[in-house]
Design a protein around this motif. Structure first.
Motif, PDB file in Angstrom:
ATOM      1  N   LEU A  39     -14.182  16.571 -30.649  1.00 46.96           N
ATOM      2  CA  LEU A  39     -12.581  16.787 -30.812  1.00 46.96           C
ATOM      3  C   LEU A  39     -12.188  15.726 -29.610  1.00 46.96           C
ATOM      4  O   LEU A  39     -12.599  16.104 -28.550  1.00 46.96           O
ATOM      5  N   PHE A  40     -11.272  14.885 -29.837  1.00 49.95           N
ATOM      6  CA  PHE A  40     -10.810  14.156 -28.695  1.00 49.95           C
ATOM      7  C   PHE A  40      -9.193  14.227 -28.604  1.00 49.95           C
ATOM      8  O   PHE A  40      -8.668  14.687 -29.728  1.00 49.95           O
ATOM      9  N   PHE A  89      -9.938  12.659 -38.519  1.00 51.35           N
ATOM     10  CA  PHE A  89      -9.926  11.032 -38.376  1.00 51.35           C
ATOM     11  C   PHE A  89     -10.367  10.571 -39.578  1.00 51.35           C
ATOM     12  O   PHE A  89      -9.708   9.371 -40.267  1.00 51.35           O
ATOM     13  N   SER A  90     -10.661  11.469 -40.743  1.00 47.82           N
ATOM     14  CA  SER A  90     -11.044  10.912 -42.249  1.00 47.82           C
ATOM     15  C   SER A  90      -9.492  10.841 -42.810  1.00 47.82           C
ATOM     16  O   SER A  90      -9.601  10.336 -43.799  1.00 47.82           O
ATOM     17  N   ASN A 140      -4.431   2.430 -28.256  1.00 46.60           N
ATOM     18  CA  ASN A 140      -3.229   1.852 -28.632  1.00 46.60           C
ATOM     19  C   ASN A 140      -2.165   2.802 -29.403  1.00 46.60           C
ATOM     20  O   ASN A 140      -1.132   2.565 -29.634  1.00 46.60           O
ATOM     21  N   GLY A 141      -2.758   4.033 -29.711  1.00 44.56           N
ATOM     22  CA  GLY A 141      -2.017   5.098 -30.169  1.00 44.56           C
ATOM     23  C   GLY A 141      -1.855   5.149 -31.755  1.00 44.56           C
ATOM     24  O   GLY A 141      -1.045   5.791 -32.311  1.00 44.56           O
ATOM     25  N   ARG A 142      -2.922   4.402 -32.341  1.00 44.20           N
ATOM     26  CA  ARG A 142      -2.598   4.402 -33.823  1.00 44.20           C
ATOM     27  C   ARG A 142      -2.869   5.760 -34.466  1.00 44.20           C
ATOM     28  O   ARG A 142      -2.248   6.305 -35.594  1.00 44.20           O
ATOM     29  N   PHE A 143      -3.813   6.505 -33.919  1.00 40.66           N
ATOM     30  CA  PHE A 143      -4.259   7.851 -34.433  1.00 40.66           C
ATOM     31  C   PHE A 143      -3.649   9.007 -33.629  1.00 40.66           C
ATOM     32  O   PHE A 143      -3.890  10.202 -33.992  1.00 40.66           O
ATOM     33  N   GLY A 144      -2.729   8.600 -32.676  1.00 39.80           N
ATOM     34  CA  GLY A 144      -2.125   9.661 -31.975  1.00 39.80           C
ATOM     35  C   GLY A 144      -3.238  10.298 -30.937  1.00 39.80           C
ATOM     36  O   GLY A 144      -4.222   9.747 -30.646  1.00 39.80           O
ATOM     37  N   PHE A 174      -8.859  14.483 -34.020  1.00 35.94           N
ATOM     38  CA  PHE A 174      -7.817  14.527 -32.938  1.00 35.94           C
ATOM     39  C   PHE A 174      -7.058  15.789 -32.469  1.00 35.94           C
ATOM     40  O   PHE A 174      -6.478  16.416 -33.693  1.00 35.94           O
ATOM     41  N   VAL A 175      -7.093  15.854 -31.500  1.00 31.88           N
ATOM     42  CA  VAL A 175      -6.115  16.980 -30.956  1.00 31.88           C
ATOM     43  C   VAL A 175      -5.074  16.554 -30.142  1.00 31.88           C
ATOM     44  O   VAL A 175      -5.136  16.006 -29.277  1.00 31.88           O
TER      45      VAL A 175
END
Length: 447
Positions: A51-52, A410-411, A427-431, A396-397
């Motif tokens: 968890l990131f 992430f999947s 760069n924030g693509r995944f929040g 992602f948290v």
């Protein structure tokens, strides 16, 4: 093995979040998976979960919710006491002040689903279910109505054919206290079929950055194999430690109190303790029921400095070395048969990226064909590398606009081979990255 975990209304977690160890797609690479046999066929389960997210996103709250649930399940509750549940302070009306914890897990060839919901005063619902060839069926269910009347239904499979066990279960069914879990009452009164389920929860290991492994000094002293493993590992990981040693001496308890100038509250706590290990100013003391003499356990870390052997206390060691002492016992236990689930908060705390990657790689390589699992939180973006972790292992948290923690796998994102996942994440693509607001200081503003 943990298959799925759902929690709601706990600290920064408002509406329910769901964490899963199921891969989203069939994989040809099973090096990070364990295959289990179920009544619905073969299932593949992940052995790692990561968890990131930014600071204050709720990663620690997620791990803490596991700790709360484990403690509530395995320790029981005294009659009439509060549940002491730390709930989401935003107070969503639709949650009705109720928190829920739910575990789906694999144990001895069976898939179980166990959960409970509670508020500050009482347990509202509780259930234990088992998977059949078609669906989950209840072993027991418990509900409490608006008049605070509790109803428990038990299936015949829960108890043995012995009349005394059946009678006992019926007595427990009618005497459950409003803040107590029925699962614990069954276990505490010797209902056999509950023992292995309780053991599964007891084996969950939770490690925080400030966790002090109380039993570590005693294990270092008594287990030569463990002591040598730690010594060799710390040496090979370039910590400067060549050898760990441990010795014990006995000291009179009254003399210890005077020598250490212990506060009265701590003395009272120790006097109530039947046995255990206490860290006093970096030194470990083993207390037993006979308090006349206390065993002092001294762990030393040998360094070679200027061609001399110098022995350090644990508090003299770097934060990184101390963090490795939290984690290395996990790798040592990979040699054992017991199937343990480890939850580690901030695994990368005080560690170089290479050490974190070494730990994760060693875990996955040495846990093949086992039911051991590792779930951890981290900040080190170097670990968001699909050569180190698979996309399905990463979550992602972050917090939404209402301030509640959310989980996003992430999947859910499509990743192409040419993508640099670390750069895309930053760069924030995944929040799940901190949003830093820069405020300029105007001339004349006071600082």
């Amino acid at each position: 093995m943990l298959l799925r975990y759902i929690v709601s209304n706990y600290k920064s977690i408002g509406h329910h979040i769901e964490f899963s160890m199921f891969p989203t797609e069939p994989s040809s690479d099973d090096s990070f998976l364990t295959t289990i046999e179920t009544k619905m066929g073969k299932w593949q389960i992940l052995r790692r979960g990561a968890l990131f997210g930014p600071n204050a996103s709720g990663k620690s709250s997620f791990i803490e919710s596991i700790r709360f649930a484990k403690h509530y399940i395995t320790n029981g509750q005294k009659n009439g006491k509060s549940t002491f549940i730390p709930q989401f302070k935003g107070d969503f009306e639709d949650l009705n002040g109720v928190s829920t914890f739910q575990f789906m897990f694999y144990l001895d060839g069976e898939i179980y689903d166990y959960g409970f919901s509670l508020d500050q005063r009482q347990v509202h619902e509780e259930w234990l279910m088992v998977l059949t060839e078609e669906n989950f069926v209840p072993i027991f269910t418990r509900t409490t109505n608006q008049n605070e009347k509790t109803d428990i239904e038990m299936e015949a499979s829960l108890i043995s054919e012995q009349e005394n066990e059946r009678t006992l279960a019926e007595i427990l069914q009618n005497s459950i206290q409003k803040n107590q879990l029925f699962l614990y009452k069954l276990y505490d009164n010797g209902i056999k079929k509950i023992e292995t389920i309780m053991e599964w929860f007891e084996k969950i290991q939770i490690i925080f950055p400030n966790t002090k492994l109380q039993g570590l000094p005693l294990k270092i002293k008594e287990d030569e194999q463990f002591r040598e493993f730690l010594s060799q590992s710390l040496n090979s990981l370039d910590t400067g430690v060549f050898q760990i040693t441990a010795s014990t001496d006995e000291i009179d308890f009254k003399e210890l109190v005077e020598k250490m100038d212990l506060p009265q509250e701590l003395i009272a706590e120790i006097e109530e303790m039947k046995n255990g290990i206490v860290n006093l100013n970096g030194k470990y003391f083993l207390f037993a029921e006979n308090k006349n003499h206390t065993t002092f356990i001294q762990v030393k870390f040998e360094h070679h400095l200027n061609n001399k052997v110098i022995r350090f206390n644990i508090d003299d060691e770097s934060d990184g070395t101390q963090r490795l002492l939290d984690l290395l016992p996990i790798l040592f236990q990979l040699q054992k048969k017991s199937n343990t689930i480890y939850f580690v908060d901030e695994l990368d705390r005080s560690l170089h990226s290479k050490l974190s990657k070494y730990f994760l790689k060693t875990f996955i390589e040495n846990s093949q064909d086992t039911c051991k699992q590792l779930v951890f939180t981290a900040h080190d973006t170097n670990l968001i590398d699909l050569t180190e972790l698979t996309q399905e292992e990463i979550w992602f948290v972050e917090k939404n606009q209402l301030g509640e923690t959310t989980l996003k796998p992430f999947s859910d994102f499509t990743i192409h081979a040419e993508h640099n996942t670390i750069k895309d994440y930053l760069n924030g693509r995944f929040g799940a990255v901190p949003v830093i607001q820069i405020h300029s200081v105007q001339k004349g503003d006071s600082l």
